[in-house]
Design a protein around this motif. Structure first.
Motif, short mmCIF file in Angstrom:
data_model
loop_
_atom_site.label_atom_id
_atom_site.label_comp_id
_atom_site.label_asym_id
_atom_site.label_seq_id
_atom_site.Cartn_x
_atom_site.Cartn_y
_atom_site.Cartn_z
N CYS A 137 23.26 53.01 -104.50
CA CYS A 137 23.05 51.57 -104.25
C CYS A 137 23.88 51.11 -103.04
O CYS A 137 24.75 51.84 -102.56
CB CYS A 137 23.42 50.76 -105.48
SG CYS A 137 25.17 50.83 -105.89
N ARG A 138 23.59 49.92 -102.60
CA ARG A 138 24.34 49.27 -101.53
C ARG A 138 24.86 47.93 -102.04
O ARG A 138 24.21 47.28 -102.86
CB ARG A 138 23.47 49.05 -100.29
CG ARG A 138 22.94 50.32 -99.64
CD ARG A 138 24.07 51.16 -99.08
NE ARG A 138 23.60 52.40 -98.49
CZ ARG A 138 23.43 52.57 -97.17
NH1 ARG A 138 23.68 51.58 -96.34
NH2 ARG A 138 23.01 53.74 -96.71
N VAL A 139 26.02 47.53 -101.56
CA VAL A 139 26.61 46.25 -101.97
C VAL A 139 26.57 45.30 -100.78
O VAL A 139 26.60 45.72 -99.62
CB VAL A 139 28.06 46.43 -102.48
CG1 VAL A 139 28.10 47.29 -103.73
CG2 VAL A 139 28.95 47.00 -101.39
N ARG A 140 26.51 44.03 -101.12
CA ARG A 140 26.53 42.98 -100.10
C ARG A 140 27.24 41.78 -100.70
O ARG A 140 26.76 41.16 -101.64
CB ARG A 140 25.11 42.59 -99.68
CG ARG A 140 25.08 41.57 -98.54
CD ARG A 140 23.65 41.22 -98.20
NE ARG A 140 22.99 40.57 -99.33
CZ ARG A 140 23.05 39.24 -99.55
NH1 ARG A 140 23.73 38.46 -98.74
NH2 ARG A 140 22.42 38.72 -100.58
N PHE A 141 28.40 41.46 -100.16
CA PHE A 141 29.20 40.35 -100.67
C PHE A 141 28.68 39.06 -100.05
O PHE A 141 28.88 38.80 -98.86
CB PHE A 141 30.68 40.54 -100.34
CG PHE A 141 31.28 41.76 -100.98
CD1 PHE A 141 31.53 41.79 -102.34
CD2 PHE A 141 31.58 42.88 -100.22
CE1 PHE A 141 32.08 42.92 -102.94
CE2 PHE A 141 32.13 44.01 -100.81
CZ PHE A 141 32.38 44.02 -102.17
N ASP B 209 28.02 48.50 -93.87
CA ASP B 209 26.63 48.34 -94.27
C ASP B 209 26.44 48.44 -95.78
O ASP B 209 25.29 48.42 -96.26
CB ASP B 209 25.73 49.36 -93.57
CG ASP B 209 26.16 50.78 -93.89
OD1 ASP B 209 27.20 50.97 -94.55
OD2 ASP B 209 25.45 51.71 -93.46
N GLY B 210 27.54 48.57 -96.56
CA GLY B 210 27.45 48.50 -98.01
C GLY B 210 27.40 49.82 -98.74
O GLY B 210 27.22 49.84 -99.96
N GLU B 211 27.59 50.94 -98.07
CA GLU B 211 27.57 52.24 -98.75
C GLU B 211 28.89 52.45 -99.49
O GLU B 211 29.97 52.29 -98.92
CB GLU B 211 27.35 53.36 -97.74
CG GLU B 211 27.29 54.73 -98.38
CD GLU B 211 27.17 55.84 -97.34
OE1 GLU B 211 26.02 56.22 -97.01
OE2 GLU B 211 28.23 56.29 -96.84
N VAL B 212 28.82 52.85 -100.77
CA VAL B 212 29.99 53.04 -101.62
C VAL B 212 30.15 54.52 -101.91
O VAL B 212 29.22 55.18 -102.37
CB VAL B 212 29.86 52.26 -102.94
CG1 VAL B 212 31.11 52.41 -103.79
CG2 VAL B 212 29.58 50.79 -102.66
N SER B 213 31.35 55.03 -101.64
CA SER B 213 31.67 56.43 -101.95
C SER B 213 33.02 56.48 -102.64
O SER B 213 33.91 55.68 -102.34
CB SER B 213 31.69 57.28 -100.68
OG SER B 213 32.70 56.85 -99.80
N ILE B 214 33.18 57.44 -103.57
CA ILE B 214 34.38 57.57 -104.37
C ILE B 214 34.95 58.97 -104.21
O ILE B 214 34.20 59.96 -104.26
CB ILE B 214 34.08 57.29 -105.86
CG1 ILE B 214 33.54 55.86 -106.03
CG2 ILE B 214 35.31 57.48 -106.73
CD1 ILE B 214 33.11 55.54 -107.44
N LYS B 215 36.24 59.05 -104.03
CA LYS B 215 36.93 60.33 -103.99
C LYS B 215 37.12 60.81 -105.43
O LYS B 215 37.81 60.18 -106.24
CB LYS B 215 38.29 60.19 -103.31
CG LYS B 215 39.16 61.42 -103.34
CD LYS B 215 38.57 62.55 -102.51
CE LYS B 215 39.53 63.74 -102.47
NZ LYS B 215 38.98 64.87 -101.68
N LEU B 216 36.50 61.89 -105.80
CA LEU B 216 36.53 62.37 -107.17
C LEU B 216 37.86 63.05 -107.47
O LEU B 216 38.44 63.72 -106.60
CB LEU B 216 35.39 63.36 -107.42
CG LEU B 216 33.97 62.81 -107.28
CD1 LEU B 216 32.95 63.91 -107.55
CD2 LEU B 216 33.74 61.63 -108.22
N PRO B 217 38.39 62.89 -108.70
CA PRO B 217 39.60 63.64 -109.08
C PRO B 217 39.34 65.14 -109.02
O PRO B 217 38.19 65.60 -109.07
CB PRO B 217 39.87 63.16 -110.51
CG PRO B 217 39.15 61.86 -110.63
CD PRO B 217 37.95 61.98 -109.74
N ALA B 218 40.41 65.91 -108.96
CA ALA B 218 40.28 67.36 -108.79
C ALA B 218 39.45 68.02 -109.88
O ALA B 218 38.58 68.86 -109.58
CB ALA B 218 41.68 67.99 -108.70
#
Length: 546
Positions: free
Chosen positions: A252-256, A226-235
């Motif tokens: 925000c949400r992305v949609r290609f 559904d376009g949800e973006v999450s990032i694994k943060l460095p320690a």
């Protein structure tokens, strides 16, 4: 009698393999200030780690091994994570390998220049060149200047070989072109602060490789269907997390829009998908690029690609010249030209190429063909300063033709339209096309250029037909006395024994053309007992006109 020019062997046409990877991009719009701050912090932190790892990789040189790779990755894991460290070391190794290949290409270019200079300097001043080798220089002054250039190239070649043997490379994170702009800010219309912002953004690192079987195909930068973006943060940046397990979810949400369905199928099936977050400092926008590999697909047999005709395309400095041909190699309709402008920025040039290729592919779909023929161009060894000498305009012309980018874009875009790309040998296509096709295709209302005729030659070569339009007539001891006939139809062609079309104009004073008693009987018109179509000098293509 002077010896005739020996023609080089013409390579067989082949179907270009399809694209092996796909990349789509979408803008990260409506980011909050906190989102942008977190992205900057992550990019700066990982960018410093990537710069440090690249320095270590360059110091290792040819002593690199799997053990040293593991040591580098282990050193980075404590300051980021295991997956971030893997992405950084892989990107560093690919950057080093690219610089290594560029160094080898530079050595080969220098060697070609040295050979050409040594040959021309060995010739007497003013000696004319031949078709196989260039002659001497025009004046004593030019000979002297070229001798100095030879010493310069020999010195550069020696230094390049020493670096190659030692495994040294020259790499600039952020790009050497952007680095040189720092000394020409007025010409680039940039302030020091604007340049600094672009330079830092290019040196950030925010890309993660995909993993098959993991959730949504990527554990580091995760994008849900559904376009949800999450990032694994460095320690060190785990304190900025707004989600469990040290993750940060963007607002925000992305949609290609392009290939969105294919991307959604991949992430739903947890197939590997790589992501890269990029900041455009000039526009002040953030973008997310998704990429993945496609399985190797068997190319279409060349016979199947030829079954519905062909469109021959001649690549030029400012336009594509295209001509449609039927399965027998006969031109259909008139020439088509798709212009483009290769001036300005790299983005503008790339957009022009994509726009011209889009129009070409849409026209090919409308005509119902299944393949496009294009020359297998490669000007890597044809644009050297030593080979073409003072022909600076010509060197700039062939240097400006985007042969590598054109082939990559055409193959990938044609695959989306279900079209095959047939690459042919470019030898003599312009020369023979102009000789055999430019005049026959020119009329009172249509002007055929040399490039249009070359497109016909390219299409005929891709179809397996000779470029030459006419074959030699029968010997004088046979009928028609070396007459008017063009190439004959093959024995399997339907209608080859039917009546020939009427030829306008008087044949004799008493009987007009096409009106005689035996006008429809080919055997009666023939002086021997056999039809002309049964002679041994026939060609495997239909005649253009009679």
């Amino acid at each position: 009698m002077a010896d005739k020019k020996q023609l080089r062997v013409i390579a067989e046409p082949f179907v270009a393999p399809g694209p092996s990877g796909v990349a789509v991009r979408d803008r990260l719009g409506h980011l909050t200030e906190q989102d942008e701050e977190v992205l900057r912090l992550v990019g700066e932190h990982l960018g410093r780690l990537a710069s440090r790892d690249l320095a270590v990789r360059c110091r290792d040189g040819l002593d690199h091994s799997a053990d040293t790779w593991a040591v580098r990755k282990r050193d980075l894991t404590g300051e980021s994570s295991s997956r971030w460290a893997g992405s950084i070391t892989k990107a560093t190794h690919e950057q080093w390998a690219l610089a290594r290949r560029c160094r080898l290409a530079h050595i080969q270019s220098l060697e070609a220049g040295v050979r050409t200079l040594m040959h021309r300097l060995s010739q007497p001043v003013g000696k004319k060149g031949t078709r196989k080798a260039p002659g001497g220089y025009r004046s004593q002054h030019e000979w002297f200047m070229k001798s100095r250039r030879l010493r310069t190239l020999e010195h550069r070649l020696q230094a390049a070989r020493e670096e190659w043997e030692a495994g040294r490379v020259h790499v600039v994170r952020g790009g050497r072109r952007l680095l040189n702009i720092r000394h020409h800010l007025d010409a680039a219309q940039l302030t020091e602060a604007e340049w600094r912002q672009r330079w830092e953004a290019e040196r950030w690192f925010l890309q993660a490789d995909g993993e098959s079987g993991k959730r949504f195909g990527n554990e580091t930068i995760r994008v849900t269907p559904d376009g949800e973006v999450s990032i694994k943060l460095p320690a060190p940046l785990a304190g900025h997390a707004n989600a469990p397990h040290g993750r940060y979810v963007l607002a925000c949400r992305v949609r290609f829009a392009h290939r969105g369905t294919e991307w959604a199928d991949r992430v739903t099936a947890d197939r590997a998908t790589a992501y890269r977050v990029h900041y455009d400092a000039g526009r002040g926008r953030w973008y997310l690029t998704a990429s993945w590999q496609r399985p190797a697909v068997t190319t279409v047999p060349i016979e199947a690609a030829r079954a519905h005709g062909m469109i021959g395309v001649d690549t030029n400095a400012d336009h594509f010249a295209a001509y449609e041909l039927d399965v027998h190699g006969n031109p259909v309709g008139g020439p088509h030209r798709f212009p483009y402008d290769l001036t300005g920025t790299a983005g503008h040039r790339d957009a022009q190429i994509r726009h011209a290729l889009t129009r070409l592919l849409h026209w090919a779909r409308q005509r119902g063909v299944r393949a496009i023929a294009i020359e297998n161009l490669d000007f890597a060894a044809e644009k050297t300063r030593e080979k073409h000498g003072c022909r600076k305009r010509f060197r700039q012309l062939i240097s400006g033709m985007p042969t590598g980018k054109l082939k990559a874009r055409l193959v990938s875009m044609a695959a989306e339209h279900g079209l095959a790309i047939i690459a042919v040998d470019p030898a003599y296509t312009s020369q023979w096309g102009a000789q055999h096709w430019q005049q026959p295709l020119t009329g009172n209302t249509r002007k055929t250029t040399r490039h249009d005729a070359a497109a016909v030659a390219i299409g005929r070569r891709a179809l397996g037909h000779p470029i030459r339009r006419r074959t030699a007539p029968p010997p004088h001891d046979q009928s028609d006395r070396a007459g008017h006939r063009t190439a004959q139809a093959s024995s399997g062609t339907r209608g080859r024994e039917e009546t020939r079309p009427r030829i306008p104009g008087p044949r004799t004073r008493s009987v007009r053309a096409g009106c005689g008693a035996n006008a429809g009987d080919q055997n009666a018109q023939h002086r021997s007992e056999r039809s002309a179509e049964h002679e041994s000098w026939k060609q495997d293509s239909l005649p253009l006109s009679l």
